[in-house]
Design an enzyme around this catalytic site. Sequence first.
Site, PDB file in Angstrom:
ATOM      1  N   ARG A 147      33.606  32.764  37.556  1.00  0.00           N
ATOM      2  CA  ARG A 147      33.821  33.535  38.503  1.00  0.00           C
ATOM      3  C   ARG A 147      35.278  34.770  37.998  1.00  0.00           C
ATOM      4  O   ARG A 147      36.153  33.932  38.514  1.00  0.00           O
ATOM      5  CB  ARG A 147      33.825  32.899  39.948  1.00  0.00           C
ATOM      6  CG  ARG A 147      34.066  33.863  41.174  1.00  0.00           C
ATOM      7  CD  ARG A 147      33.852  33.060  42.678  1.00  0.00           C
ATOM      8  NE  ARG A 147      35.308  33.605  42.680  1.00  0.00           N
ATOM      9  CZ  ARG A 147      35.954  33.277  44.131  1.00  0.00           C
ATOM     10  NH1 ARG A 147      34.797  32.524  45.159  1.00  0.00           N
ATOM     11  NH2 ARG A 147      36.957  33.871  44.679  1.00  0.00           N
ATOM     12  N   TYR A 159      40.001  39.546  48.719  1.00  0.00           N
ATOM     13  CA  TYR A 159      39.686  38.893  48.846  1.00  0.00           C
ATOM     14  C   TYR A 159      39.468  37.420  47.027  1.00  0.00           C
ATOM     15  O   TYR A 159      39.890  38.781  46.731  1.00  0.00           O
ATOM     16  CB  TYR A 159      38.352  38.596  49.801  1.00  0.00           C
ATOM     17  CG  TYR A 159      37.510  37.584  49.099  1.00  0.00           C
ATOM     18  CD1 TYR A 159      36.449  37.222  47.790  1.00  0.00           C
ATOM     19  CD2 TYR A 159      37.916  35.869  49.077  1.00  0.00           C
ATOM     20  CE1 TYR A 159      36.162  36.159  47.218  1.00  0.00           C
ATOM     21  CE2 TYR A 159      37.193  34.830  48.971  1.00  0.00           C
ATOM     22  CZ  TYR A 159      36.245  34.670  47.699  1.00  0.00           C
ATOM     23  OH  TYR A 159      35.868  33.823  47.272  1.00  0.00           O
ATOM     24  N   ASP A 211      32.108  37.045  43.475  1.00  0.00           N
ATOM     25  CA  ASP A 211      31.980  37.104  45.418  1.00  0.00           C
ATOM     26  C   ASP A 211      32.391  37.547  45.973  1.00  0.00           C
ATOM     27  O   ASP A 211      33.400  38.625  45.880  1.00  0.00           O
ATOM     28  CB  ASP A 211      32.724  35.636  45.622  1.00  0.00           C
ATOM     29  CG  ASP A 211      32.852  34.807  47.260  1.00  0.00           C
ATOM     30  OD1 ASP A 211      32.799  33.507  47.361  1.00  0.00           O
ATOM     31  OD2 ASP A 211      31.729  35.212  47.573  1.00  0.00           O
ATOM     32  N   HIS A 213      31.707  37.980  49.116  1.00  0.00           N
ATOM     33  CA  HIS A 213      32.710  37.426  50.188  1.00  0.00           C
ATOM     34  C   HIS A 213      32.102  38.056  52.185  1.00  0.00           C
ATOM     35  O   HIS A 213      32.613  38.472  52.644  1.00  0.00           O
ATOM     36  CB  HIS A 213      34.071  37.486  50.045  1.00  0.00           C
ATOM     37  CG  HIS A 213      34.050  36.028  51.011  1.00  0.00           C
ATOM     38  ND1 HIS A 213      35.098  36.107  52.132  1.00  0.00           N
ATOM     39  CD2 HIS A 213      34.143  34.775  50.424  1.00  0.00           C
ATOM     40  CE1 HIS A 213      35.688  34.587  52.199  1.00  0.00           C
ATOM     41  NE2 HIS A 213      35.240  33.967  51.328  1.00  0.00           N
ATOM     42  N   GLU A 237      27.156  36.994  44.904  1.00  0.00           N
ATOM     43  CA  GLU A 237      27.549  35.448  46.243  1.00  0.00           C
ATOM     44  C   GLU A 237      27.825  36.321  47.418  1.00  0.00           C
ATOM     45  O   GLU A 237      29.156  37.217  46.902  1.00  0.00           O
ATOM     46  CB  GLU A 237      28.620  34.551  45.249  1.00  0.00           C
ATOM     47  CG  GLU A 237      28.839  33.821  46.875  1.00  0.00           C
ATOM     48  CD  GLU A 237      30.010  32.656  46.222  1.00  0.00           C
ATOM     49  OE1 GLU A 237      30.563  32.868  44.776  1.00  0.00           O
ATOM     50  OE2 GLU A 237      30.408  31.751  47.136  1.00  0.00           O
ATOM     51  N   GLU A 263      27.532  29.311  51.620  1.00  0.00           N
ATOM     52  CA  GLU A 263      28.828  28.076  51.743  1.00  0.00           C
ATOM     53  C   GLU A 263      29.077  27.966  53.436  1.00  0.00           C
ATOM     54  O   GLU A 263      29.940  26.570  53.474  1.00  0.00           O
ATOM     55  CB  GLU A 263      29.761  28.583  50.930  1.00  0.00           C
ATOM     56  CG  GLU A 263      30.366  30.345  51.321  1.00  0.00           C
ATOM     57  CD  GLU A 263      31.473  30.274  50.335  1.00  0.00           C
ATOM     58  OE1 GLU A 263      31.722  30.680  49.137  1.00  0.00           O
ATOM     59  OE2 GLU A 263      32.372  30.163  51.203  1.00  0.00           O
ATOM     60  N   ARG A 284      24.142  27.860  47.986  1.00  0.00           N
ATOM     61  CA  ARG A 284      25.134  26.614  48.092  1.00  0.00           C
ATOM     62  C   ARG A 284      25.623  25.532  49.045  1.00  0.00           C
ATOM     63  O   ARG A 284      26.678  25.373  48.911  1.00  0.00           O
ATOM     64  CB  ARG A 284      26.607  28.289  48.039  1.00  0.00           C
ATOM     65  CG  ARG A 284      26.605  29.039  46.213  1.00  0.00           C
ATOM     66  CD  ARG A 284      27.481  29.992  46.928  1.00  0.00           C
ATOM     67  NE  ARG A 284      28.690  29.760  46.537  1.00  0.00           N
ATOM     68  CZ  ARG A 284      29.229  29.125  45.576  1.00  0.00           C
ATOM     69  NH1 ARG A 284      29.309  28.244  45.145  1.00  0.00           N
ATOM     70  NH2 ARG A 284      30.843  29.505  46.647  1.00  0.00           N
ATOM     71  N   GLU A 340      30.838  24.777  42.053  1.00  0.00           N
ATOM     72  CA  GLU A 340      32.106  25.487  41.528  1.00  0.00           C
ATOM     73  C   GLU A 340      32.865  24.354  41.545  1.00  0.00           C
ATOM     74  O   GLU A 340      33.092  23.522  41.637  1.00  0.00           O
ATOM     75  CB  GLU A 340      32.016  25.938  43.337  1.00  0.00           C
ATOM     76  CG  GLU A 340      33.771  26.509  43.204  1.00  0.00           C
ATOM     77  CD  GLU A 340      33.338  27.526  44.257  1.00  0.00           C
ATOM     78  OE1 GLU A 340      32.911  27.240  45.319  1.00  0.00           O
ATOM     79  OE2 GLU A 340      34.216  28.315  44.811  1.00  0.00           O
ATOM     80  N   TRP A 403      35.507  39.491  57.030  1.00  0.00           N
ATOM     81  CA  TRP A 403      36.639  38.164  55.834  1.00  0.00           C
ATOM     82  C   TRP A 403      35.936  37.964  54.435  1.00  0.00           C
ATOM     83  O   TRP A 403      34.323  36.809  55.109  1.00  0.00           O
ATOM     84  CB  TRP A 403      36.916  37.675  56.226  1.00  0.00           C
ATOM     85  CG  TRP A 403      38.130  36.523  55.031  1.00  0.00           C
ATOM     86  CD1 TRP A 403      39.012  37.764  54.966  1.00  0.00           C
ATOM     87  CD2 TRP A 403      38.221  35.888  54.209  1.00  0.00           C
ATOM     88  NE1 TRP A 403      40.045  37.136  53.552  1.00  0.00           N
ATOM     89  CE2 TRP A 403      39.168  35.496  53.972  1.00  0.00           C
ATOM     90  CE3 TRP A 403      37.636  34.408  54.973  1.00  0.00           C
ATOM     91  CZ2 TRP A 403      39.434  34.930  52.640  1.00  0.00           C
ATOM     92  CZ3 TRP A 403      38.233  33.627  53.895  1.00  0.00           C
ATOM     93  CH2 TRP A 403      39.016  33.792  53.302  1.00  0.00           C
TER      94      TRP A 403
HETATM   95  O1  LIG Z   1      33.468  31.488  47.036  1.00  0.00           O
HETATM   96  C1  LIG Z   1      34.096  30.294  47.813  1.00  0.00           C
HETATM   97  O2  LIG Z   1      34.783  29.180  46.881  1.00  0.00           O
HETATM   98  C2  LIG Z   1      33.853  30.114  48.502  1.00  0.00           C
HETATM   99  O3  LIG Z   1      34.022  31.798  49.311  1.00  0.00           O
HETATM  100  C3  LIG Z   1      35.874  30.080  48.942  1.00  0.00           C
HETATM  101  O4  LIG Z   1      36.713  31.865  48.180  1.00  0.00           O
HETATM  102  C4  LIG Z   1      36.470  31.060  50.427  1.00  0.00           C
HETATM  103  O5  LIG Z   1      37.024  32.111  50.313  1.00  0.00           O
HETATM  104  C5  LIG Z   1      36.472  29.643  50.961  1.00  0.00           C
HETATM  105  O6  LIG Z   1      35.777  28.571  50.713  1.00  0.00           O
HETATM  106  C6  LIG Z   1      36.975  29.997  52.306  1.00  0.00           C
HETATM  107  O7  LIG Z   1      37.437  28.617  52.917  1.00  0.00           O
HETATM  108 MG   LIG Z   2      32.311  31.976  48.481  1.00  0.00          MG
END
Ligand SMILES: O=C(O)[C@H](O)[C@@H](O)[C@H](O)[C@H](O)CO
Ligand SMILES: [Mg+2]
Length: 403
Positions: A147, A159, A211, A213, A237, A263, A284, A340, A403
Amino acid sequence: MKIVDARVIVTCPGRNLVTLKIETDEGIYGIGDATLNGRELAVVAYLEEHVAPALIGRDPSTIEDIWQFFYRGAYWRRGPVTMSAIGAVDMALWDIMGKAAGLPLYKLLGGKSRDRVMVYGHATGHDIEGCLEEVARHVELGYRAVRVQCGIPGIASTYGVAKKPGERYEPADSSLPSENVWSTSKYLNHVPKLFQAVRERFGDDLHVLHDVHHRLTPIEAARLGKEVEPYHLFWLEDCVPAENQAAFRMIRQHTTTPLAVGEVFNSIHDCRELIESQSIDYIRATLTHAGGITHVRRIAALAELYHVRTGFHGPTDLSPVCMGAALHFDTWVPNFGIQEHMPHSEETDAVFPHAYRFEDGHFTPGEVPGHGVDIDEALAAKYPYKRASLPVNRLEDGTLWHW
Ligand SMILES: O=C(O)[C@H](O)[C@@H](O)[C@H](O)[C@H](O)CO
Ligand SMILES: [Mg+2]
């Protein structure tokens, strides 16, 4: 066999991790991961007040009935706190049954569908060159998939980028939420250059993931997906917040870049429409946050009908206990995609001895009965809880953003 004790162990060997330990009258115990980043003590309270007392006296082999008791019996169904608590119970019960049967968890689930589990690592850098150096390090370590996240010119911090090169990325970076500033236009104008640089430096065979995010709108995600098609990402992602599952159809109409989501999901209802409309390619939702093996295998079974594969969220947000259980699930599940991985700290690995092993970009879960992860309670007690919160994000005009 009867449950005689259920208690929660909180430890902070570099970051907070929450473990549920369920003990039986036959001396067999099981452990489950209940870690919810930034909300750990909410799950601890839920477990200690509403779950542990109701477990005592139950037969640990009635995994499905216990799952339904805590899901339907909660009345206030779903949500990350409830489902992380149920996930930890479920993981611990499967661990107990594996130990009682003398079988590694993957055999209890249905046996091996693959010899080893491909994982992706995290390469980050404050600029593109810094990220490329981290990609090189991961390739050296044998990762087949990486990643990539990098800083964006004109944005102070973004991020997914570790504070120092080679350090692991830990988002829960302060007691109360720190504030980041975000610019979608600066991000969209810059990030395609990162993927172009990765392909030019490392060629086409390396699996490249990214990602977003949750920060784009559907049409912005469609633009990004289209622009990065020449770099054939393994997945893009969380490009858009996914409460509105139908919004992903817009993205899907514009791009063939594979999409991964989930996630932050904690039940099949968060992703049913996304999967049935084939708007995503990877799901995820992970064992801790989505109610454990009992529920996630229902998600995986639905996903299989629609060519969607698993791509579990993982460390270091989740403890070695979830990693261990996930690797058994990943070994069994027919529609496996990728897992991951970010190495836990040495202190964390010492607190949680485990049978899983990394080799040549892949993991094997180990052959010991259960999920193969334990907890050293005496060592865990040396790392007391320390509140840590995830950041918040504002646009340059101050708007509180995703975020
Ligand atoms: O893809 C990922 O692993 C997630 O997005 C993390 O980077 C998050 O920021 C975290 O899990 C927040 O607690
Ligand atoms: Mg993520």
